[in-house]
Design a protein around this motif. Structure first.
Motif, PDB file in Angstrom:
ATOM      1  N   GLY A  43       0.774  -1.238   0.000  1.00 45.33           N
ATOM      2  CA  GLY A  43       0.000   0.000   0.000  1.00 45.33           C
ATOM      3  C   GLY A  43       0.806   1.288   0.000  1.00 45.33           C
ATOM      4  N   PRO A  44       1.860   1.384   0.822  1.00 48.66           N
ATOM      5  CA  PRO A  44       2.606   2.661   0.883  1.00 48.66           C
ATOM      6  C   PRO A  44       3.180   3.088  -0.468  1.00 48.66           C
ATOM      7  CG  PRO A  44       3.130   1.299   2.784  1.00 48.66           C
ATOM      8  CD  PRO A  44       2.288   0.440   1.876  1.00 48.66           C
ATOM      9  N   ARG A  45       3.410   2.113  -1.372  1.00 48.96           N
ATOM     10  CA  ARG A  45       3.912   2.476  -2.698  1.00 48.96           C
ATOM     11  C   ARG A  45       2.879   3.276  -3.495  1.00 48.96           C
ATOM     12  NH1 ARG A  45       7.883  -0.538  -4.992  1.00 48.96           N
ATOM     13  NH2 ARG A  45       7.745   1.050  -6.598  1.00 48.96           N
ATOM     14  N   CYS A  46       1.636   3.191  -3.104  1.00 48.24           N
ATOM     15  CA  CYS A  46       0.561   3.880  -3.823  1.00 48.24           C
ATOM     16  C   CYS A  46       0.110   5.134  -3.089  1.00 48.24           C
ATOM     17  CB  CYS A  46      -0.634   2.945  -4.002  1.00 48.24           C
ATOM     18  SG  CYS A  46      -0.196   1.346  -4.717  1.00 48.24           S
ATOM     19  N   SER A  47       0.834   5.485  -2.038  1.00 44.56           N
ATOM     20  CA  SER A  47       0.450   6.619  -1.198  1.00 44.56           C
ATOM     21  C   SER A  47       1.419   7.772  -1.387  1.00 44.56           C
ATOM     22  CB  SER A  47       0.453   6.175   0.274  1.00 44.56           C
ATOM     23  OG  SER A  47       0.367   7.307   1.123  1.00 44.56           O
ATOM     24  N   SER A  48       0.884   8.975  -1.466  1.00 39.95           N
ATOM     25  CA  SER A  48       1.761  10.141  -1.607  1.00 39.95           C
ATOM     26  C   SER A  48       2.352  10.541  -0.271  1.00 39.95           C
ATOM     27  CB  SER A  48       0.986  11.311  -2.220  1.00 39.95           C
ATOM     28  OG  SER A  48      -0.107  11.640  -1.392  1.00 39.95           O
ATOM     29  N   VAL A  49       1.868   9.929   0.812  1.00 41.15           N
ATOM     30  CA  VAL A  49       2.362  10.279   2.145  1.00 41.15           C
ATOM     31  C   VAL A  49       2.856   9.039   2.888  1.00 41.15           C
ATOM     32  CG1 VAL A  49       1.020  12.386   2.412  1.00 41.15           C
ATOM     33  CG2 VAL A  49      -0.041  10.197   2.977  1.00 41.15           C
ATOM     34  N   ASN A  50       3.186   7.987   2.113  1.00 35.40           N
ATOM     35  CA  ASN A  50       3.750   6.767   2.689  1.00 35.40           C
ATOM     36  C   ASN A  50       2.792   6.107   3.684  1.00 35.40           C
ATOM     37  OD1 ASN A  50       5.923   5.019   2.489  1.00 35.40           O
ATOM     38  ND2 ASN A  50       6.830   5.766   4.401  1.00 35.40           N
ATOM     39  N   GLY A  51       1.511   6.247   3.433  1.00 39.91           N
ATOM     40  CA  GLY A  51       0.509   5.656   4.315  1.00 39.91           C
ATOM     41  C   GLY A  51      -0.011   4.338   3.779  1.00 39.91           C
ATOM     42  N   LEU A  52      -1.167   3.907   4.271  1.00 39.63           N
ATOM     43  CA  LEU A  52      -1.868   2.703   3.811  1.00 39.63           C
ATOM     44  C   LEU A  52      -1.020   1.441   3.937  1.00 39.63           C
ATOM     45  CD1 LEU A  52      -3.389   4.416   0.654  1.00 39.63           C
ATOM     46  CD2 LEU A  52      -4.596   3.892   2.781  1.00 39.63           C
TER      47      LEU A  52
END
Lengths: 380, 380
Positions: free
Chosen positions: A340-349
């Motif tokens: 998930g973090p790879r798809c987050s602009s804020v390193n979330g999910l």
């Protein structure tokens, strides 16, 4: 969609659902071979020469006709500017419409390489806007507008990458109204729109191109072949002419003259339509196979919705699960996914992950999800 | 090189030497038809899939071998990053290396569409540096460096567009030393380098790529076919990897996978070499025909040097002559050219004009220059 870091050697018995690419075996080799031969047989040298900056006229007419049928509504060829793929179109829009430091709204989560184009290549301020199971929340956009003044909102409205979700018609209308009111553009990445597996999705943002308020990005990467590097922007005819008049487009005589001349033959002769129909049938079976395997091997350890098109499942796991850490365990079991973090602009999910069902045949899908289930077992 | 504003309808008996394009009749239709068929016959689908961001490996090896022979020196494939043409490469460099407002040095005169890429698309401050009959004057660069701090110097060192002139070896060395001392890059547009008509030119800036100080842009547009949109950047292996790792390159899986796979066959089989040899022979005859016609019909009303390669003659007329005004008179006589100010970043050089000898066969060249002579007669 290509990403070296998620690509593994297939010969090594790895099954990597992190690869967001078509199956090599499904690529239209016979079709492209035939249309290349047919285009050369026409005998003229136009396909080898500089073209018109906005794109070859006959190709744009053929594409407009194809899109009009696919979108179930009129697409004027004057609104189409041919690009070398959706990524290059994004890059073009950033160059011509933004300056470093400008704000753009992105979906949280979004396509991870678009985020790199915005944040790293163009040094834009990418502000994430939350999504729910129906995609972007207009209320969240409205809230973000109280603090930011974006140049554009980047959305993948249909069969989103990575979530597979589709924005309902009413939300599309709300977003357009917000864009009008707050004077920003909507850049809609509609590359999966034609890849439905049954019911067509809501009308594309392409239909709002006329005003220039929405810009719709399309591509042959998902519906024909990514190596062709061929796509389009649909926007107002005036804006399409403006883009075409830029030095970088004018200098090359259009962005993909040769390949568009070949693909024109596939559009005119019906080869593109037949190939896409075949893809839809194949992917529908794959998505059902992956859904069944997920129910069997993952069960209630994650939640997901059945994608109605596109390439991707999006799994939401227990909040405590770190999918980046899970990937290491998965690698030992010869299976992969996109954390998930790879798809987050804020390193979330960090408790989410993306699975692509397009790249592997059904037996590999079933085996890969079985392995993934074992990885989940091992961390209980 | 394409420019709508200088393109006229050939069927209307116009001869427009403003068109900086290859002759349609010389484009390699048979060769490309053959290599397309051969590449498809190899049977794999790799040409249709996402490629490696830096460019297909086999293609880069074949290109490196071709360039090593053409440049008379080693070109490591690790230094090559494949692009969708030199214009797109320029755009890429501007995106990744500059910000709006940054200063770049350009030759006065220079390639008019590169100027638009810098000034309009990327809003750079393009500072012109004077040239003489041997190209860029290092002393003038040195002088400009007392007032400016450029990110890069853009030069077309060999058979320059528009002047046809070639920078001597010693000046190339001086420029590299200046770049080192003052910490700027040299972006060398070397798309005409292989298009000599006899004696090879001085060593290309490509040979200084190793340090990353010089970046050499190449293209198949002048040596094969512009519609292919296929080119390369040669720079240090490290910088090439950095460019390839940008979101916009990574996202598409390289910038021209399909076409590079076809052209690879033309490189490996010798078709590209044979075709280029033929072009050189043909252009050598055309340049001589234009030179003879200029002596006959223009005589001492302009000065020029005989180009030793490339596409262009550059005529310097009496200071009082306004070539933009002359173009209107020329249009009445069904002949065209590119007025000097179009090649100037400061709208200067109004007494100069560019003639392309590549686009027309010898009878049309002779007729066109005869007409141009009459236009000169009419304004005496």
């Amino acid at each position: 969609m290509y990403d070296r870091s998620t690509q593994v050697d297939r010969s090594a018995d790895s099954i990597n659902f992190g690869i967001g690419q078509p199956d090599f075996a499904l690529l239209p080799h016979a079709l492209m071979r035939r249309v290349a031969a047919e285009r050369f047989a026409e005998g003229d040298t136009e396909l080898l020469n500089y073209g018109f900056p906005q794109g070859d006229g006959r190709f744009r007419w053929a594409l407009a006709d194809f899109l009009s049928r696919g979108y179930c509504g009129p697409v004027p060829p004057q609104q189409l500017m041919i690009t070398a793929g959706a990524s290059q179109a994004l890059n073009l829009l950033c160059t011509l419409l933004t300056r470093p430091g400008d704000t753009v709204f992105v979906e949280e989560p979004s396509y991870f390489l678009a985020l790199r184009i915005f944040q790293e290549d163009h040094r834009l301020n990418a502000v994430p806007v939350p999504t729910d199971e129906h995609g972007l929340e207009p209320a969240a956009v409205k809230e973000a507008l109280t603090r930011h003044n974006p140049t554009f909102l980047y959305t993948i409205p249909t069969y989103q990458n990575p979530t597979g979700r589709t924005l309902p018609h009413s939300r599309r209308q709300e977003l357009l109204a917000l864009a009008e009111k707050h004077d920003f553009l909507i850049v809609a990445d509609e590359v999966y729109h034609l890849l439905d597996f049954g019911t067509p999705p809501p009308a594309p943002f392409a239909f709002a191109a006329d005003s220039g308020r929405a810009l719709s990005l399309g591509s042959f990467s998902k519906i024909l072949a990514p190596g062709l590097r061929l796509g389009w922007v649909q926007t107002s005819a005036q804006r399409a002419r403006q883009f075409a008049a830029s030095g970088l487009v004018d200098s090359g005589g259009g962005l993909n003259q040769f390949t568009s001349n070949l693909v024109r033959v596939a559009l005119e002769g019906g080869g593109q339509r037949d190939y896409l129909d075949g893809l839809r049938r194949e992917y529908r079976q794959r998505v059902q196979a992956m859904d069944a395997a997920l129910h069997k091997h993952i069960g209630d350890r994650a939640t997901w919705t059945l994608p109605r098109g596109g390439f991707f499942f999006w799994l939401t796991c227990a909040e405590s699960l770190d999918t980046t850490a899970l990937l290491a365990a998965a690698a030992s079991a010869n299976v992969g996914f996109l954390p998930g973090p790879r798809c987050s602009s804020v390193n979330g999910l960090s408790h989410c992950l993306r699975l692509c069902f397009a790249h592997y045949a059904i037996p590999e899908i079933e085996e890969g999800i079985r392995r993934l289930g074992q990885v989940f077992d091992s961390i209980q």
